[in-house]
Motif scaffolding. Structure first.
Motif, PDB file in Angstrom:
ATOM      1  N   ILE A  64       0.876  -1.172   0.000  1.00 22.67           N
ATOM      2  CA  ILE A  64       0.000   0.000   0.000  1.00 22.67           C
ATOM      3  C   ILE A  64       0.913   1.221   0.000  1.00 22.67           C
ATOM      4  N   PHE A  68      -6.999   7.075   8.265  1.00 23.82           N
ATOM      5  CA  PHE A  68      -6.353   6.003   7.503  1.00 23.82           C
ATOM      6  C   PHE A  68      -6.200   4.764   8.366  1.00 23.82           C
ATOM      7  N   ARG A  69      -5.744   4.938   9.595  1.00 21.58           N
ATOM      8  CA  ARG A  69      -5.574   3.812  10.515  1.00 21.58           C
ATOM      9  C   ARG A  69      -6.881   3.059  10.697  1.00 21.58           C
ATOM     10  N   TRP A 115      -9.414   2.881   8.673  1.00 20.04           N
ATOM     11  CA  TRP A 115      -9.720   2.174   7.432  1.00 20.04           C
ATOM     12  C   TRP A 115      -8.863   0.920   7.299  1.00 20.04           C
ATOM     13  N   LEU A 116      -7.574   1.067   7.604  1.00 19.81           N
ATOM     14  CA  LEU A 116      -6.640  -0.053   7.459  1.00 19.81           C
ATOM     15  C   LEU A 116      -6.976  -1.186   8.424  1.00 19.81           C
ATOM     16  N   SER A 157     -10.213  -2.995   7.374  1.00 17.43           N
ATOM     17  CA  SER A 157     -10.291  -3.711   6.090  1.00 17.43           C
ATOM     18  C   SER A 157      -9.656  -5.062   6.124  1.00 17.43           C
TER      19      SER A 157
END
Length: 59
Positions: free
Chosen positions: A6, A52-53, A55-56, A59
């Protein structure tokens, strides 16, 4: 392996390079970031590291 990578960046040309290499691009906005072009509209975009964290991890 590119497909396991990523790339987090805000520069459009780096996002294109990630796609071309087989990596997954993610956009982290900064105060100088411009809007994405239509061909990059599917790239996830986040306003902050915590977003972002989340989302990561989710997921």
């Amino acid at each position: 392996m590119p497909e396991e990578t990523i790339l987090v960046d805000d520069r459009i040309y780096n996002l294109h390079a990630a796609i071309d290499s087989g990596a997954r691009p993610v956009r982290m906005r900064c105060e100088f970031t411009t809007d994405l072009t239509g061909d990059l509209s599917l790239v996830p975009e986040f306003p902050s590291v915590p977003a972002f964290r989340d989302w990561l991890i989710g997921s």
